[in-house]
Motif scaffolding. Structure first.
Motif, short mmCIF file in Angstrom:
data_model
loop_
_atom_site.label_atom_id
_atom_site.label_comp_id
_atom_site.label_asym_id
_atom_site.label_seq_id
_atom_site.Cartn_x
_atom_site.Cartn_y
_atom_site.Cartn_z
N PRO A 104 -1.33 -8.28 -10.79
CA PRO A 104 0.13 -8.44 -10.62
C PRO A 104 1.04 -8.44 -11.81
O PRO A 104 2.17 -7.79 -11.75
N GLU A 105 0.53 -8.85 -12.69
CA GLU A 105 1.37 -8.72 -13.99
C GLU A 105 1.06 -7.73 -14.96
O GLU A 105 1.52 -7.81 -16.11
N ARG A 106 0.03 -7.10 -14.68
CA ARG A 106 -0.59 -6.10 -15.82
C ARG A 106 -0.73 -4.57 -15.00
O ARG A 106 -1.89 -4.44 -14.41
N GLY A 107 0.20 -3.85 -14.95
CA GLY A 107 0.13 -2.68 -14.03
C GLY A 107 -0.09 -1.49 -15.31
O GLY A 107 -1.14 -1.35 -15.55
N SER A 108 0.98 -0.95 -15.64
CA SER A 108 0.63 0.10 -16.89
C SER A 108 0.07 -0.39 -18.19
O SER A 108 -0.69 -0.11 -18.71
N ASP A 109 0.39 -1.77 -18.35
CA ASP A 109 -0.46 -2.28 -19.58
C ASP A 109 -1.67 -2.98 -19.21
O ASP A 109 -1.84 -4.19 -19.41
N SER A 110 -2.49 -2.06 -18.79
CA SER A 110 -3.66 -2.61 -18.02
C SER A 110 -4.77 -2.70 -19.00
O SER A 110 -5.69 -3.79 -18.65
N VAL A 111 -4.64 -2.65 -20.51
CA VAL A 111 -5.65 -3.17 -21.30
C VAL A 111 -5.45 -4.81 -21.43
O VAL A 111 -6.63 -5.24 -21.55
N ASN A 112 -4.34 -5.01 -21.44
CA ASN A 112 -4.00 -6.73 -21.83
C ASN A 112 -4.35 -7.48 -20.68
O ASN A 112 -3.29 -8.02 -20.25
N MET A 113 -5.55 -7.34 -20.06
CA MET A 113 -5.68 -8.01 -18.57
C MET A 113 -5.59 -9.49 -18.91
O MET A 113 -5.75 -10.34 -19.96
N THR A 114 -5.39 -10.09 -17.70
CA THR A 114 -5.48 -11.60 -17.68
C THR A 114 -6.62 -12.12 -17.09
O THR A 114 -6.69 -13.42 -16.65
N THR A 115 -7.28 -11.03 -16.28
CA THR A 115 -8.58 -11.47 -15.73
C THR A 115 -9.54 -12.17 -16.76
O THR A 115 -10.02 -11.36 -17.42
N MET A 116 -9.96 -13.41 -16.24
CA MET A 116 -10.84 -13.93 -17.51
C MET A 116 -12.27 -14.08 -16.89
O MET A 116 -12.70 -14.42 -15.84
N CYS A 117 -13.24 -13.77 -17.88
CA CYS A 117 -14.68 -13.99 -17.72
C CYS A 117 -14.95 -15.11 -18.87
O CYS A 117 -14.71 -15.27 -19.80
N THR A 118 -16.23 -15.84 -18.43
CA THR A 118 -16.70 -16.83 -18.94
C THR A 118 -18.21 -16.80 -18.64
O THR A 118 -18.64 -16.52 -17.74
N LYS A 119 -18.73 -16.75 -19.95
CA LYS A 119 -20.40 -16.80 -19.84
C LYS A 119 -20.98 -17.97 -19.50
O LYS A 119 -20.72 -19.09 -20.07
N THR A 120 -22.17 -17.96 -18.98
CA THR A 120 -23.01 -18.90 -18.80
C THR A 120 -24.63 -18.44 -19.04
O THR A 120 -24.40 -17.30 -19.53
N ASP A 121 -25.39 -19.09 -19.07
CA ASP A 121 -26.80 -18.56 -19.73
C ASP A 121 -27.05 -17.47 -18.63
O ASP A 121 -27.57 -16.34 -19.34
N ASP A 122 -26.97 -17.20 -17.49
CA ASP A 122 -27.57 -16.33 -16.80
C ASP A 122 -26.45 -15.54 -15.96
O ASP A 122 -26.71 -14.84 -15.04
#
Ligand SMILES: Cc1cc2nc3c(=O)[nH]c(=O)nc-3n(C[C@H](O)[C@H](O)[C@H](O)COP(=O)(O)OP(=O)(O)OC[C@H]3O[C@@H](n4cnc5c(N)ncnc54)[C@H](O)[C@@H]3O)c2cc1C
Length: 419
Positions: A152-170
């Motif tokens: 919703p907040e990142r259209g043309s500026d797609s590289v600067n994403m706000t969707t976050m990923c967090t790593k766990t062990d598996d």
């Protein structure tokens, strides 16, 4: 047809077979024998499919029919379906979108935008039976795929994403929101991008294949110019994705994003060309038979010159797209070692093609409707359907200005050539 007002004598000329005959007369001299044979195969399929296409119903029921003929995608080799390559994909998309541009857009979203990420995973040495099986499901049309870049907040500026990923062990936990997810409400699988660190998207971007059952939620949004395609807002709330679904990790997701954009923009261009050719040819047929003031209206310069102008632009645009497809095949896709210079050139020229063709499709539809008059606004001809789809062409795959930005970036590097 809700109410027929078109003259029977004109209507009987407006068959899909006639449309393809006119298309072939304009295009076949540019093609080799293998291309021509392939076009004829697709056209036969489309002519047989046409009576089943209900223009007020969703397009998804035809995916498995496409899959049975290997027509979900033809860029990459899959099973025994031949021939393949980017040029063949463009021919598939142009021909299919002459029949039904919405079906083609939903198809290429599932098979090119989504499934190509799986092909790229294998090209880069990935090994994973589950992903192989999912690739088969998407290519056969049994299952539906989506691609989630835009937020919703990142259209043309797609590289600067706000969707976050967090790593766990598996696994990786995804949190975020995506929007304009074509096929989203219907999709079984989503290729989704996110980042570990919002400040460093290039270094930390991840590309993951997420099956819906892991917790992806979608709500359909209303897009009235493509009513038979389902497009969604997509929600990722603590979606836990096992390691085996990671396609590209730790910044490789950023490279794959760009690897995916070249075929994506080319196939959008081909869809736009199908819209151009469809609108133009139906217009040519109608104006050759419609009479006013005792003459076929094509004979009035105001009509005939207008169509001639459009035909010259569409032929040039088609030649450009097919040439880019041919070069992409020879020097990148089928080459032992992809040529780096050509890869760079392709990324730029694809933006030129997409910019030009997307805009042209809108011009062609609008202008042909003016040349045809009132009938083109009714459901007696497919003109208004083409016109509706033409409205989305410039936005999807990066809006007009983003294509211009890419072209401008290349322009500002000419100093390197001459200094
Ligand atoms: C029907 C449809 C289907 C789609 N399908 C998908 C999909 O399947 N998956 C997916 O991830 N996305 C999809 N999209 C999203 C599409 O790629 C975006 O809409 C597009 O990239 C533009 O983003 P935006 O709409 O947020 O516009 P914005 O980025 O807000 O842009 C608004 C305006 O500002 C201009 N602008 C922005 N930045 C600049 C700049 N730096 N310089 C000059 N002008 C600028 C743009 O050109 C545009 O005119 C789809 C969109 C539509 C409408």
């Amino acid at each position: 047809m809700q109410e027929k007002i078109i003259d029977d004598k004109i209507l009987e000329k407006m068959t899909l077979a006639n449309v393809y005959n006119i298309f072939n007369a304009n295009i076949f001299p540019m093609l080799n024998e293998e291309d021509i044979k392939f076009c004829k195969e697709i056209q036969k399929f489309c002519i047989e499919l046409e009576p089943k296409v209900n223009t007020s119903e969703d397009v998804y029921e035809f995916f498995s029919e496409l899959g049975k003929h290997g027509f979900m995608q033809r860029i990459n080799v899959w099973k025994d379906y031949r021939p393949f390559g980017m040029k063949k994909e463009l021919l598939l998309s142009i021909n299919l979108s002459i029949l039904d541009a919405e079906l083609d857009a939903a198809r290429f979203t599932s098979s090119v935008l989504c499934a190509n990420a799986l092909f790229h995973y294998f090209h880069h040495g990935g090994k994973n039976e589950k992903i192989e099986k999912i690739k088969d499901e998407l290519m056969s049309g049994e299952k539906i795929g989506s691609l989630c870049i835009t937020e919703p907040e990142r259209g043309s500026d797609s590289v600067n994403m706000t969707t976050m990923c967090t790593k766990t062990d598996d696994s990786i936990i995804y949190n975020g929101k995506k929007v304009f997810t074509t096929n989203g409400p219907k999709a079984d699988y989503f290729v989704i991008y996110g980042v570990y660190d919002k400040e460093k998207p290039r270094e930390t971007m991840v590309q993951t294949l997420i099956p819906r059952e892991l917790g992806v939620k979608t709500n359909r949004i209303a897009i009235s110019s493509a009513p038979r395609i389902h497009i969604a807002q997509t929600f990722l709330e603590d979606v836990k994705v096992p390691q085996e679904f990671i396609l590209a990790d730790n910044g490789d997701g950023y490279k794959r994003l760009f690897e995916g954009l070249v075929p994506e923009r080319l196939v959008i261009s081909a869809n736009g060309l199908g819209v151009c050719w469809g609108a133009l040819i139906y217009g040519m047929i109608y104006t050759n038979y419609r009479r006013q003031f005792g003459k076929d209206i094509i004979k009035f310069e105001g009509v005939g010159f207008g169509l001639a102008d459009l035909l010259s632009k569409v032929t040039a645009a088609t030649a450009l797209a097919l040439q880019v497809g041919t070069i992409y095949d020879e020097k990148i896709l089928f080459a032992e070692k992809p040529n780096k210079e050509v890869s760079k050139w392709t990324a730029g020229v694809v933006s030129q093609a997409k910019y030009h063709i997307a805009r042209l499709s809108h011009e062609v539809c609008y202008e042909v409707q003016q040349q045809m008059g009132g009938i083109s606004l009714t459901d007696n001809t497919p003109l208004d359907r083409y016109s509706n789809v033409s409205k989305i062409e410039e936005v999807i795959g990066g809006a007009r200005n983003i294509q211009l930005l890419i072209i401008q970036n290349a322009l500002s590097k000419i100093k390197k050539i001459i200094e």
